[in-house]
Write a protein that holds these residues in place. Structure first.
Motif, PDB file in Angstrom:
ATOM      1  N   LYS A 261     -15.775   6.703  -9.892  1.00  0.00           N
ATOM      2  CA  LYS A 261     -17.007   6.834  -9.098  1.00  0.00           C
ATOM      3  C   LYS A 261     -17.985   5.729  -9.496  1.00  0.00           C
ATOM      4  CE  LYS A 261     -19.441   9.517  -6.184  1.00  0.00           C
ATOM      5  NZ  LYS A 261     -19.011  10.152  -4.934  1.00  0.00           N
ATOM      6  N   TYR A 323     -15.413  13.018 -13.341  1.00  0.00           N
ATOM      7  CA  TYR A 323     -15.950  14.297 -12.848  1.00  0.00           C
ATOM      8  C   TYR A 323     -17.116  14.082 -11.885  1.00  0.00           C
ATOM      9  CZ  TYR A 323     -12.454  15.775 -15.865  1.00  0.00           C
ATOM     10  OH  TYR A 323     -11.199  15.925 -16.391  1.00  0.00           O
ATOM     11  N   LYS A 324     -17.561  12.837 -11.775  1.00  0.00           N
ATOM     12  CA  LYS A 324     -18.584  12.516 -10.779  1.00  0.00           C
ATOM     13  C   LYS A 324     -17.922  12.252  -9.431  1.00  0.00           C
ATOM     14  CE  LYS A 324     -21.683  11.604 -14.330  1.00  0.00           C
ATOM     15  NZ  LYS A 324     -22.660  10.828 -15.052  1.00  0.00           N
ATOM     16  N   ARG A 325     -16.616  12.046  -9.442  1.00  0.00           N
ATOM     17  CA  ARG A 325     -15.863  11.963  -8.182  1.00  0.00           C
ATOM     18  C   ARG A 325     -15.521  13.364  -7.666  1.00  0.00           C
ATOM     19  NH1 ARG A 325     -10.017  12.131  -7.950  1.00  0.00           N
ATOM     20  NH2 ARG A 325      -9.488  12.191  -5.745  1.00  0.00           N
ATOM     21  N   ILE A 327     -16.647  16.131  -6.795  1.00  0.00           N
ATOM     22  CA  ILE A 327     -17.786  16.916  -6.308  1.00  0.00           C
ATOM     23  C   ILE A 327     -17.635  17.092  -4.802  1.00  0.00           C
ATOM     24  CG2 ILE A 327     -19.376  16.160  -8.137  1.00  0.00           C
ATOM     25  CD1 ILE A 327     -20.575  14.186  -6.066  1.00  0.00           C
ATOM     26  N   PRO A 328     -18.301  18.098  -4.216  1.00  0.00           N
ATOM     27  CA  PRO A 328     -18.118  18.323  -2.777  1.00  0.00           C
ATOM     28  C   PRO A 328     -18.676  17.179  -1.933  1.00  0.00           C
ATOM     29  CG  PRO A 328     -19.214  20.200  -3.838  1.00  0.00           C
ATOM     30  CD  PRO A 328     -19.194  19.093  -4.832  1.00  0.00           C
ATOM     31  N   TYR A 330     -17.164  14.320  -0.612  1.00  0.00           N
ATOM     32  CA  TYR A 330     -16.647  12.948  -0.607  1.00  0.00           C
ATOM     33  C   TYR A 330     -15.115  12.896  -0.532  1.00  0.00           C
ATOM     34  CZ  TYR A 330     -21.428  11.843  -1.822  1.00  0.00           C
ATOM     35  OH  TYR A 330     -22.799  11.733  -1.814  1.00  0.00           O
ATOM     36  N   VAL A 334     -12.420  19.827  -5.312  1.00  0.00           N
ATOM     37  CA  VAL A 334     -13.254  20.522  -6.280  1.00  0.00           C
ATOM     38  C   VAL A 334     -12.633  21.889  -6.562  1.00  0.00           C
ATOM     39  CG1 VAL A 334     -15.567  21.448  -6.710  1.00  0.00           C
ATOM     40  CG2 VAL A 334     -15.287  19.459  -5.222  1.00  0.00           C
ATOM     41  N   PHE A 400     -15.331  23.097   1.596  1.00  0.00           N
ATOM     42  CA  PHE A 400     -16.699  22.657   1.282  1.00  0.00           C
ATOM     43  C   PHE A 400     -17.732  23.438   2.094  1.00  0.00           C
ATOM     44  CE2 PHE A 400     -14.699  18.274   0.386  1.00  0.00           C
ATOM     45  CZ  PHE A 400     -14.362  18.677  -0.902  1.00  0.00           C
ATOM     46  N   GLU A 414     -12.633  26.986  -9.341  1.00  0.00           N
ATOM     47  CA  GLU A 414     -13.135  25.615  -9.361  1.00  0.00           C
ATOM     48  C   GLU A 414     -12.516  24.866 -10.525  1.00  0.00           C
ATOM     49  OE1 GLU A 414     -17.308  25.034  -9.087  1.00  0.00           O
ATOM     50  OE2 GLU A 414     -17.352  25.837  -7.049  1.00  0.00           O
ATOM     51  N   GLY A 417     -15.919  21.278 -14.707  1.00  0.00           N
ATOM     52  CA  GLY A 417     -16.980  20.450 -14.146  1.00  0.00           C
ATOM     53  C   GLY A 417     -17.236  19.143 -14.880  1.00  0.00           C
ATOM     54  N   ASN A 418     -16.728  19.040 -16.099  1.00  0.00           N
ATOM     55  CA  ASN A 418     -16.922  17.771 -16.823  1.00  0.00           C
ATOM     56  C   ASN A 418     -15.791  17.594 -17.842  1.00  0.00           C
ATOM     57  OD1 ASN A 418     -17.592  19.152 -19.304  1.00  0.00           O
ATOM     58  ND2 ASN A 418     -19.632  19.515 -18.452  1.00  0.00           N
TER      59      ASN A 418
END
Ligand code: GLU
Ligand code: MG
Length: 471
Positions: A261, A323-325, A327-328, A330, A334, A400, A414, A417-418
């Protein structure tokens, strides 16, 4: 037994060194490779392997050492390599996989003057003749052998995405692109497009089978898809691919980045992996009589991937930035779900059936160590088969757009998250832990926890922008 260092170049192995078994039925013999090295006037031979993070390492030997290299007798000091450290022994042997032999094309005129370079990808062995358990190629080979025990082999077609960025005045990387094209755009042809073509040409020269190449959704973002190949060849191909893309971009003064990302607010770069199992030359996922035209084996494999996705994500998506990629919004997954139609799910079953029946695993990103990532995908799928897992019902709606309650109703989990949560999930997943092996897991977790600690300690631009004035 006494061991001598790479510097002395003397071998005192207990068992005779040799090349490792190649998965490529067309692998040349050592004699035939020596002949080609001579005939093509190759000056240097690179013996490649990779560390636990997937960084390609190489030891380059000159002509006088070619025969010795082909016998698998070149040693190196493993203690300098990330994740290879063993207190009691550091000398390791490089045994070449003869099926990976390749004479590199010239990337620049200076290179041409230096002389031709060829490469062999190697497995790492200990001086006593045992394979080194910390070698990522070894980890993948173990799963391939496990599949072979069930009469199965995994094929993979990866779709790595990457960005082409401009360089600054001093050659430093930037996240600027001079291209405003979008997904599959035809015109105008910009610099990025031309360079992607150059990359594709170089890859074809290097015997890559390229299925397609296109502009991706974000400005400056591209994708090049490979043909299907067995897992080990695919992992080798991904690491060669990354090198070629970066090398050609450099030649044109651009920066190629596989960072998942690099720019907030636009799509990130994934590396979707199209996976299928073959038995006796037939696609074992295909069953016209099964639901969705899929065999029981296919749904069990999918169930295994879903079951272990949270446990493997620390490997398939290894960076803080990964983890920044995830995400809902894009086109990156997720939620732990599968679908025969929509792209918001972790696994999509593309429409084609017959010999092309496959599962598209959309989670991995191109910063992963491809050997470890493919090993864990295979291990997860095989666990689904061996444990007879059934996947939850396929979700055909855009996840999403679902509310939290709807997701709960469909039992959609899910992903972590990181990176820190991901490493915790990896350590809890016994199947993934067993597939990596103790040596690799210890070093991998430690490296990733360290990375997370450094990230947590840093004060980021976002925090200053958000709080400095306000608080
Ligand atoms: N770039 C998206 C990702 O992060 C995928 C786009 C696509 O469907 O090819 O996975
Ligand atoms: Mg894509």
């Amino acid at each position: 037994m006494t061991r001598k260092s790479a510097r002395s170049g003397t071998l005192t192995a207990a068992s005779p060194a040799q090349a490792v078994q190649s998965q490529d039925p067309e692998a040349l013999s050592p004699e035939a490779i020596l002949e080609r090295l001579r005939a093509e006037g190759v000056k240097f031979l690179r013996l490649q392997f990779c560390d636990i993070l997937g960084t390609v390492k190489n030891i380059e030997v000159a002509q006088s050492q070619f025969a010795k290299a082909l016998r698998g007798e070149v040693m190196f000091d493993g203690s300098a390599v990330q994740g290879f450290t063993r207190v009691e022994e550091s000398d390791m042997l490089l045994r070449p996989d003869l099926g990976t032999f390749l004479v590199f094309p010239q990337f620049s005129r200076e290179e041409g003057e230096r002389g031709k370079v060829a490469r062999l990808i190697c497995d790492v062995y200990l001086p006593d003749g045992a394979p080194f358990e910390g070698d990522p190629r070894r980890v993948l080979r173990r799963q391939i052998e496990r599949a072979a025990g069930l009469g199965l082999s995994m094929q993979c077609g990866p779709e790595p995405e990457f960005f082409l960025f401009e360089r600054g005045e001093r050659g430093e990387g930037t996240t600027r692109t001079n291209d405003h094209a979008g997904y599959f755009d035809l015109a105008p042809i910009d610099r990025g497009e031309r360079i992607r073509r150059e990359i594709t040409n170089k890859l074809v020269e290097m015997n890559f089978e390229i299925e397609g190449a296109h502009h991706e959704v974000a400005p400056g973002q591209h994708e090049i898809d490979f043909g299907y190949a067995p897992a080990l060849q695919t992992a080798d191909a991904i690491s060669t691919f990354k090198f070629v893309v970066k090398r050609v971009a450099l030649e044109y003064g651009l920066l190629a980045s596989f960072l998942p990302k690099p720019v907030a607010g636009v799509n990130g770069s994934g590396m979707h992996c199209h996976l299928s199992l073959f038995r006796d030359g037939h696609n074992a996922f295909d069953d016209p009589a099964g639901e969705y035209g899929l065999s029981k084996l296919a749904t069990q494999f999918v169930a295994g991937l879903l079951e272990h996705a949270p446990g493997m994500v620390a490997v398939t998506n290894p960076l803080v930035n990964s983890y920044k990629r995830l995400i809902p919004g894009y086109e990156a997954p997720v939620n732990v779900a599968w679908s025969t139609s929509n792209r918001s799910a972790l696994i999509r079953i593309p429409a084609r059936r017959g010999t092309s029946t496959r599962a598209e695993f959309r989670m991995p990103d191109p910063s992963c160590n491809p050997y470890l990532a493919l090993a864990l995908m295979l291990a997860a799928g095989l666990d689904g088969i061996e444990a007879g897992l059934e996947p939850p019902p396929a979700i055909q709606r855009n996840i999403f757009k679902m509310t939290v309650r709807e997701k709960r109703h469909h039992k959609i989990r899910e992903l972590p998250g990181n990176l820190s949560e991901a490493v915790d999930a990896l350590e809890r997943d016994e199947v993934m832990v067993a597939a990596l092996g103790e040596h690799l897991l210890d070093h991998y977790s430690e490296a990733k926890r360290q990375e997370w600690a450094e990230y947590s300690e840093a004060v980021h631009a976002w925090e200053l922008e958000r709080y400095l004035d306000l608080i």
